[in-house]
Motif scaffolding. Sequence first.
Motif, PDB file in Angstrom:
ATOM      1  N   PRO A 118       0.865  -1.158   0.206  1.00  0.00           N
ATOM      2  CA  PRO A 118      -0.139  -0.023   0.006  1.00  0.00           C
ATOM      3  C   PRO A 118       0.916   1.300  -0.054  1.00  0.00           C
ATOM      4  O   PRO A 118       0.488   2.348  -0.693  1.00  0.00           O
ATOM      5  CB  PRO A 118      -0.819  -0.005   1.497  1.00  0.00           C
ATOM      6  N   ALA A 119       1.898   1.352   0.733  1.00  0.00           N
ATOM      7  CA  ALA A 119       2.789   2.524   0.859  1.00  0.00           C
ATOM      8  C   ALA A 119       3.441   2.748  -0.466  1.00  0.00           C
ATOM      9  O   ALA A 119       3.574   3.872  -0.859  1.00  0.00           O
ATOM     10  CB  ALA A 119       3.657   2.349   1.806  1.00  0.00           C
ATOM     11  N   ALA A 120       4.058   1.716  -1.122  1.00  0.00           N
ATOM     12  CA  ALA A 120       4.531   1.856  -2.240  1.00  0.00           C
ATOM     13  C   ALA A 120       3.889   2.217  -3.632  1.00  0.00           C
ATOM     14  O   ALA A 120       3.997   3.131  -4.373  1.00  0.00           O
ATOM     15  CB  ALA A 120       5.546   0.559  -2.901  1.00  0.00           C
ATOM     16  N   LEU A 121       2.438   1.514  -3.442  1.00  0.00           N
ATOM     17  CA  LEU A 121       1.525   2.255  -4.515  1.00  0.00           C
ATOM     18  C   LEU A 121       0.900   3.524  -4.286  1.00  0.00           C
ATOM     19  O   LEU A 121       0.666   4.281  -5.280  1.00  0.00           O
ATOM     20  CB  LEU A 121       0.474   1.155  -4.380  1.00  0.00           C
ATOM     21  N   ALA A 122       0.849   3.788  -3.003  1.00  0.00           N
ATOM     22  CA  ALA A 122       0.605   5.168  -2.717  1.00  0.00           C
ATOM     23  C   ALA A 122       1.374   6.414  -3.153  1.00  0.00           C
ATOM     24  O   ALA A 122       1.189   7.432  -3.588  1.00  0.00           O
ATOM     25  CB  ALA A 122       0.100   5.310  -1.032  1.00  0.00           C
ATOM     26  N   SER A 123       2.597   5.854  -2.904  1.00  0.00           N
ATOM     27  CA  SER A 123       3.829   6.806  -3.472  1.00  0.00           C
ATOM     28  C   SER A 123       3.676   7.020  -4.918  1.00  0.00           C
ATOM     29  O   SER A 123       4.144   8.277  -5.382  1.00  0.00           O
ATOM     30  CB  SER A 123       4.988   6.385  -2.917  1.00  0.00           C
ATOM     31  N   LEU A 124       3.604   6.187  -5.441  1.00  0.00           N
ATOM     32  CA  LEU A 124       3.594   5.907  -7.045  1.00  0.00           C
ATOM     33  C   LEU A 124       2.489   6.823  -7.364  1.00  0.00           C
ATOM     34  O   LEU A 124       2.643   7.726  -8.353  1.00  0.00           O
ATOM     35  CB  LEU A 124       3.348   4.714  -7.583  1.00  0.00           C
ATOM     36  N   VAL A 125       1.164   6.694  -6.835  1.00  0.00           N
ATOM     37  CA  VAL A 125       0.195   7.367  -7.281  1.00  0.00           C
ATOM     38  C   VAL A 125       0.088   9.034  -7.139  1.00  0.00           C
ATOM     39  O   VAL A 125      -0.097   9.963  -7.789  1.00  0.00           O
ATOM     40  CB  VAL A 125      -1.201   6.980  -6.479  1.00  0.00           C
ATOM     41  N   ALA A 126       1.054   9.251  -5.752  1.00  0.00           N
ATOM     42  CA  ALA A 126       1.040  10.711  -5.148  1.00  0.00           C
ATOM     43  C   ALA A 126       1.962  11.377  -6.218  1.00  0.00           C
ATOM     44  O   ALA A 126       1.628  12.692  -6.597  1.00  0.00           O
ATOM     45  CB  ALA A 126       1.440  10.693  -3.761  1.00  0.00           C
ATOM     46  N   ILE A 147       8.723   0.540  -6.590  1.00  0.00           N
ATOM     47  CA  ILE A 147       9.732   1.565  -6.174  1.00  0.00           C
ATOM     48  C   ILE A 147      10.514   1.937  -7.352  1.00  0.00           C
ATOM     49  O   ILE A 147      10.723   2.901  -7.566  1.00  0.00           O
ATOM     50  CB  ILE A 147      10.524   0.908  -5.067  1.00  0.00           C
ATOM     51  N   ARG A 148      10.791   1.028  -8.255  1.00  0.00           N
ATOM     52  CA  ARG A 148      11.513   1.296  -9.514  1.00  0.00           C
ATOM     53  C   ARG A 148      10.803   2.098 -10.375  1.00  0.00           C
ATOM     54  O   ARG A 148      11.271   3.185 -10.969  1.00  0.00           O
ATOM     55  CB  ARG A 148      12.064   0.183 -10.290  1.00  0.00           C
ATOM     56  N   GLY A 149       9.496   2.087 -10.599  1.00  0.00           N
ATOM     57  CA  GLY A 149       8.557   2.756 -11.480  1.00  0.00           C
ATOM     58  C   GLY A 149       8.576   4.194 -10.830  1.00  0.00           C
ATOM     59  O   GLY A 149       8.518   5.196 -11.464  1.00  0.00           O
ATOM     60  N   GLY A 150       8.569   4.220  -9.495  1.00  0.00           N
ATOM     61  CA  GLY A 150       8.418   5.467  -8.645  1.00  0.00           C
ATOM     62  C   GLY A 150       9.663   6.247  -9.021  1.00  0.00           C
ATOM     63  O   GLY A 150       9.654   7.515  -9.207  1.00  0.00           O
ATOM     64  N   GLU A 151      10.843   5.625  -8.898  1.00  0.00           N
ATOM     65  CA  GLU A 151      11.986   6.340  -9.027  1.00  0.00           C
ATOM     66  C   GLU A 151      12.082   6.833 -10.448  1.00  0.00           C
ATOM     67  O   GLU A 151      12.668   7.968 -10.352  1.00  0.00           O
ATOM     68  CB  GLU A 151      13.080   5.385  -8.673  1.00  0.00           C
ATOM     69  N   PHE A 152      11.897   6.005 -11.344  1.00  0.00           N
ATOM     70  CA  PHE A 152      12.138   6.523 -12.886  1.00  0.00           C
ATOM     71  C   PHE A 152      11.069   7.652 -12.957  1.00  0.00           C
ATOM     72  O   PHE A 152      11.398   8.787 -13.747  1.00  0.00           O
ATOM     73  CB  PHE A 152      11.718   5.346 -13.760  1.00  0.00           C
ATOM     74  N   LEU A 153       9.765   7.453 -12.429  1.00  0.00           N
ATOM     75  CA  LEU A 153       8.842   8.836 -12.760  1.00  0.00           C
ATOM     76  C   LEU A 153       9.452  10.210 -12.069  1.00  0.00           C
ATOM     77  O   LEU A 153       9.389  11.124 -12.618  1.00  0.00           O
ATOM     78  CB  LEU A 153       7.496   8.236 -12.040  1.00  0.00           C
ATOM     79  N   VAL A 154       9.884   9.967 -10.678  1.00  0.00           N
ATOM     80  CA  VAL A 154      10.475  11.127 -10.117  1.00  0.00           C
ATOM     81  C   VAL A 154      11.762  11.452 -10.945  1.00  0.00           C
ATOM     82  O   VAL A 154      11.505  12.883 -11.050  1.00  0.00           O
ATOM     83  CB  VAL A 154      10.678  10.737  -8.698  1.00  0.00           C
ATOM     84  N   LEU A 155      12.440  10.728 -11.446  1.00  0.00           N
ATOM     85  CA  LEU A 155      13.675  11.306 -12.120  1.00  0.00           C
ATOM     86  C   LEU A 155      13.294  11.854 -13.366  1.00  0.00           C
ATOM     87  O   LEU A 155      13.531  13.143 -13.757  1.00  0.00           O
ATOM     88  CB  LEU A 155      14.296  10.128 -12.602  1.00  0.00           C
ATOM     89  N   LEU A 156      12.100  11.273 -14.213  1.00  0.00           N
ATOM     90  CA  LEU A 156      11.730  11.970 -15.555  1.00  0.00           C
ATOM     91  C   LEU A 156      11.205  13.337 -15.325  1.00  0.00           C
ATOM     92  O   LEU A 156      11.316  14.389 -15.951  1.00  0.00           O
ATOM     93  CB  LEU A 156      10.956  11.218 -16.221  1.00  0.00           C
TER      94      LEU A 156
END
Length: 238
Positions: free
Chosen positions: A52-60, A107-116
């Motif tokens: 839930p935490a990883a999914l919430a961070s990606l959505v946020a 996590i990796r998806g969130g990292e790449f999304l933030v980076l881009l």
Amino acid sequence: MITQPQRTPVTQPDPDEERRRIQTARLLAYRDDGPLLAGLRRVTKAGLPPVPAALASLVAVAAIGAAGMLEPGPMLLVPALVMVLLVGPTATRDHLGRFDWLVPPLIRGGEFLVLLLVGITADVPKWLLFVLVYVVGYHTYDTVYRTRQSIWPPAWVFLAGLGWEVRLLLIGAGAALGVATWVVAVLTLYLGVLFAVESVTSWVRLDKASASRAAESDDLEASPEEVQEQATGDAERG
């Protein structure tokens, strides 16, 4: 009177416990946590549910980008902080849930999304962002491939690689200060050299060890007649 020594019973590890231990170690390696979360893991065992935490961070993070909230300045540090504050506390969990295998890709998806998102807003050259994504992706692939063959990367690689959390904080801070391109360039060069050299040397060392074991195995399995025949043949060729 001579008595036969008592044999100490060998305690066999519980198969289920061993499976759980390996699953946790493997998923933690796939997460690619750095020194910040490694320190958190040493001081506490409590944490947020990973999925839930990883999914919430990606959505946020996606919502922040979609809402157009990112603009040059301190706001560019916010996506990295969101990731670290939401996903960071999950590092202390054992990752044994049915869906916890989703945590590393989230996590990796969130990292790449933030980076881009941050990199594009901060006018970092797109080719440079692509190279950094490739470097981190290569490290992830190398880690997955190794662990699936029970070859574990050394712990220092994850610390030296800074982990996803330190990488994002550095990029976010650099973008907030207006030096994102320099930060991404230095980070890309450093990580590229680190991951490439460590990976190549490890695989070369493994190949040499495998070849040595194979040679020893061949020598042990050869019969005396085969050894004599081989020696005779070598002498005739000489």
